[in-house]
Write an enzyme that holds these catalytic residues in place. Sequence first.
Site, PDB file in Angstrom:
ATOM      1  N   ARG A  82       0.830  -1.198   0.000  1.00  0.00           N
ATOM      2  CA  ARG A  82       0.000   0.000   0.000  1.00  0.00           C
ATOM      3  C   ARG A  82       0.865   1.248   0.000  1.00  0.00           C
ATOM      4  O   ARG A  82       1.607   1.487   0.963  1.00  0.00           O
ATOM      5  CB  ARG A  82      -0.931   0.072   1.209  1.00  0.00           C
ATOM      6  CG  ARG A  82      -1.696   1.407   1.222  1.00  0.00           C
ATOM      7  CD  ARG A  82      -2.871   1.460   2.147  1.00  0.00           C
ATOM      8  NE  ARG A  82      -3.455   2.799   2.183  1.00  0.00           N
ATOM      9  CZ  ARG A  82      -4.254   3.310   1.229  1.00  0.00           C
ATOM     10  NH1 ARG A  82      -4.568   2.570   0.174  1.00  0.00           N
ATOM     11  NH2 ARG A  82      -4.730   4.525   1.313  1.00  0.00           N
ATOM     12  N   CYS A 109      -0.847  11.856   6.146  1.00  0.00           N
ATOM     13  CA  CYS A 109      -1.952  12.736   6.517  1.00  0.00           C
ATOM     14  C   CYS A 109      -1.829  13.011   8.006  1.00  0.00           C
ATOM     15  O   CYS A 109      -2.278  12.221   8.831  1.00  0.00           O
ATOM     16  CB  CYS A 109      -3.290  12.082   6.183  1.00  0.00           C
ATOM     17  SG  CYS A 109      -4.723  13.069   6.702  1.00  0.00           S
ATOM     18  N   CYS A 121     -11.429  12.930   6.743  1.00  0.00           N
ATOM     19  CA  CYS A 121     -10.947  12.040   5.693  1.00  0.00           C
ATOM     20  C   CYS A 121     -10.990  10.617   6.236  1.00  0.00           C
ATOM     21  O   CYS A 121     -11.400  10.380   7.373  1.00  0.00           O
ATOM     22  CB  CYS A 121      -9.529  12.421   5.268  1.00  0.00           C
ATOM     23  SG  CYS A 121      -8.313  12.259   6.601  1.00  0.00           S
ATOM     24  N   GLN A 168      -7.682   3.948   7.141  1.00  0.00           N
ATOM     25  CA  GLN A 168      -7.038   3.202   6.060  1.00  0.00           C
ATOM     26  C   GLN A 168      -5.628   2.764   6.445  1.00  0.00           C
ATOM     27  O   GLN A 168      -5.204   1.652   6.120  1.00  0.00           O
ATOM     28  CB  GLN A 168      -6.996   4.035   4.777  1.00  0.00           C
ATOM     29  CG  GLN A 168      -8.308   4.077   4.021  1.00  0.00           C
ATOM     30  CD  GLN A 168      -8.132   4.647   2.627  1.00  0.00           C
ATOM     31  OE1 GLN A 168      -7.312   5.527   2.404  1.00  0.00           O
ATOM     32  NE2 GLN A 168      -8.903   4.150   1.687  1.00  0.00           N
ATOM     33  N   GLU A 190       1.496  15.092   1.840  1.00  0.00           N
ATOM     34  CA  GLU A 190       0.357  15.650   2.563  1.00  0.00           C
ATOM     35  C   GLU A 190      -0.602  16.366   1.606  1.00  0.00           C
ATOM     36  O   GLU A 190      -0.178  17.092   0.699  1.00  0.00           O
ATOM     37  CB  GLU A 190       0.866  16.642   3.608  1.00  0.00           C
ATOM     38  CG  GLU A 190      -0.194  17.217   4.515  1.00  0.00           C
ATOM     39  CD  GLU A 190      -0.605  16.264   5.625  1.00  0.00           C
ATOM     40  OE1 GLU A 190      -1.824  16.125   5.844  1.00  0.00           O
ATOM     41  OE2 GLU A 190       0.282  15.684   6.285  1.00  0.00           O
ATOM     42  N   THR A 211     -13.413  18.888  -2.723  1.00  0.00           N
ATOM     43  CA  THR A 211     -11.979  18.758  -2.427  1.00  0.00           C
ATOM     44  C   THR A 211     -11.094  18.972  -3.657  1.00  0.00           C
ATOM     45  O   THR A 211      -9.993  19.506  -3.549  1.00  0.00           O
ATOM     46  CB  THR A 211     -11.688  17.384  -1.788  1.00  0.00           C
ATOM     47  OG1 THR A 211     -10.300  17.260  -1.513  1.00  0.00           O
ATOM     48  CG2 THR A 211     -12.116  16.226  -2.697  1.00  0.00           C
ATOM     49  N   ASP A 259      -4.725  16.662  -8.075  1.00  0.00           N
ATOM     50  CA  ASP A 259      -3.929  15.694  -7.327  1.00  0.00           C
ATOM     51  C   ASP A 259      -2.497  15.814  -7.827  1.00  0.00           C
ATOM     52  O   ASP A 259      -2.226  15.533  -8.996  1.00  0.00           O
ATOM     53  CB  ASP A 259      -4.466  14.278  -7.553  1.00  0.00           C
ATOM     54  CG  ASP A 259      -3.849  13.236  -6.629  1.00  0.00           C
ATOM     55  OD1 ASP A 259      -2.710  13.457  -6.162  1.00  0.00           O
ATOM     56  OD2 ASP A 259      -4.497  12.200  -6.385  1.00  0.00           O
ATOM     57  N   ARG A 298       0.187  14.193  -6.581  1.00  0.00           N
ATOM     58  CA  ARG A 298       1.044  13.097  -6.150  1.00  0.00           C
ATOM     59  C   ARG A 298       1.675  12.366  -7.327  1.00  0.00           C
ATOM     60  O   ARG A 298       1.040  12.112  -8.339  1.00  0.00           O
ATOM     61  CB  ARG A 298       0.240  12.093  -5.319  1.00  0.00           C
ATOM     62  CG  ARG A 298      -0.158  12.616  -3.959  1.00  0.00           C
ATOM     63  CD  ARG A 298      -1.055  11.652  -3.239  1.00  0.00           C
ATOM     64  NE  ARG A 298      -2.338  11.488  -3.909  1.00  0.00           N
ATOM     65  CZ  ARG A 298      -3.319  10.717  -3.441  1.00  0.00           C
ATOM     66  NH1 ARG A 298      -3.153  10.038  -2.318  1.00  0.00           N
ATOM     67  NH2 ARG A 298      -4.458  10.636  -4.103  1.00  0.00           N
ATOM     68  N   LYS A 352      -2.967   5.155  -8.727  1.00  0.00           N
ATOM     69  CA  LYS A 352      -1.794   4.511  -8.132  1.00  0.00           C
ATOM     70  C   LYS A 352      -1.356   3.321  -8.988  1.00  0.00           C
ATOM     71  O   LYS A 352      -0.169   3.152  -9.263  1.00  0.00           O
ATOM     72  CB  LYS A 352      -2.094   4.050  -6.708  1.00  0.00           C
ATOM     73  CG  LYS A 352      -2.242   5.182  -5.711  1.00  0.00           C
ATOM     74  CD  LYS A 352      -2.469   4.649  -4.298  1.00  0.00           C
ATOM     75  CE  LYS A 352      -2.619   5.796  -3.306  1.00  0.00           C
ATOM     76  NZ  LYS A 352      -2.836   5.315  -1.918  1.00  0.00           N
TER      77      LYS A 352
END
Length: 229
Positions: free
Chosen positions: A70, A75, A86, A91, A112, A134, A146, A148, A174
């Site tokens: 994972r 966060c 959230c 998770q 973050e 969001t 996003d 990331r 991902k």
Amino acid sequence: MSDEIAAMPRAAATVRTQVELPLRFTDGYTADARVFSFDGLVDSREHLAFALGDCTSPHSADDGRVPLIRPHSECLTGDVFGSQRCDCGPQLREAVERIAEAGGYLLYLRQEGRGIGLYSKLEAYALQDDGVDTYDANLALGHAEDERSYVAASQMLHALGVSRVSLLSNNPDKARQLRSWGVTVVRQVPTGVHVSAANYRYLETKARRGRHTIQLPGGSSARVSGRTR
């Protein structure tokens, strides 16, 4: 994903340090972990990998056994302070237990607020309090929806000798990014759906706009509430 990170040269990363790190969560759950730090990560951030369960057994294409992985984005509000805005804290707790049972790695990524940083995330929360979702909140602050990147995550896995994974995530991006950086995602395993009164709209937005495989109770495709095993 950051265009700057995507354009950076992707030299191989190496393991810098590894130490035993027993874990204990607020509900009393404990797990033995081995934590790894790295040199040569493309974004120079201090990401960590936690080896959980039996990571030493051979995983081969013949027997279909691959480590459960994972990539979990940091966060602070959810992981540390238990924010219910959230689903990150639940998770993380779920992932540690499931990976410890199956054998694999939790990649704790310093990303973050979907990559925009803690202060910007709090500013996005303020906009959400005024009714902005969001994703649009990030855009209103001058960020991408996003930001990331999972280039560093792929580097970490390769440094650990892992090229084939089962991916514990509801986020299709991902899987797409890991595959694009040379990691074979054999299967994508959904996490539980951790709903609170404060995060329902956030989860619904992730499902609708981020195409996360989240099916919320009360929705037209309601399937699960709480932890999925």
